[in-house]
Write a protein that holds these residues in place. Structure first.
Motif, short mmCIF file in Angstrom:
data_model
loop_
_atom_site.label_atom_id
_atom_site.label_comp_id
_atom_site.label_asym_id
_atom_site.label_seq_id
_atom_site.Cartn_x
_atom_site.Cartn_y
_atom_site.Cartn_z
N GLU A 248 35.16 -16.11 -89.35
CA GLU A 248 35.58 -14.77 -89.78
C GLU A 248 36.31 -14.83 -91.12
N ARG A 249 37.16 -15.83 -91.30
CA ARG A 249 37.95 -15.93 -92.53
C ARG A 249 37.12 -16.37 -93.73
N SER A 250 36.10 -17.20 -93.49
CA SER A 250 35.34 -17.78 -94.59
C SER A 250 34.01 -17.10 -94.88
N GLY A 251 33.47 -16.42 -93.87
CA GLY A 251 32.15 -15.82 -94.04
C GLY A 251 31.01 -16.80 -93.78
N VAL A 252 31.34 -17.97 -93.23
CA VAL A 252 30.34 -18.98 -92.88
C VAL A 252 30.09 -18.87 -91.38
N ALA A 253 28.83 -18.87 -90.97
CA ALA A 253 28.48 -18.70 -89.56
C ALA A 253 29.12 -19.79 -88.70
#
Length: 87
Positions: free
Chosen positions: A22-27
């Motif tokens: 959620e914080r990084s945008g990486v799945a």
């Protein structure tokens, strides 16, 4: 690129894979595969994860973390009244 320190940095930040996602945008699935070495990271993914962990991207590879501290100035002058003791 392999990220040998991703899991340790995530755990040190007290984040689950889902929270880092959620914080990084990486799945989350991508984070899992990166942590287990089943996938290599693209430079953009490394930057996103580092931003999500609030660390320098080099730390994901095992770089050294330096703290932002003011350097300590060392004076070569002796303070007044300083007497030599000993040999």
């Amino acid at each position: 690129m392999e990220l040998p320190h991703l899991r340790g940095l995530r755990q040190r930040a007290i984040l689950s894979q889902e929270q880092l996602s959620e914080r990084s945008g990486v799945a989350r699935d991508t984070i899992s595969k990166l942590e287990t070495g089943r996938r290599k990271a693209y430079p953009t993914t490394i930057r996103k994860l580092a931003a999500g962990l609030d660390v320098d991207p080099r730390l994901l590879f095992g770089g050294v973390e330096y703290r932002d501290e003011e350097p300590v100035e060392v004076s070569s002058e002796k303070p007044e009244g300083d007497k030599k003791i000993g040999f």
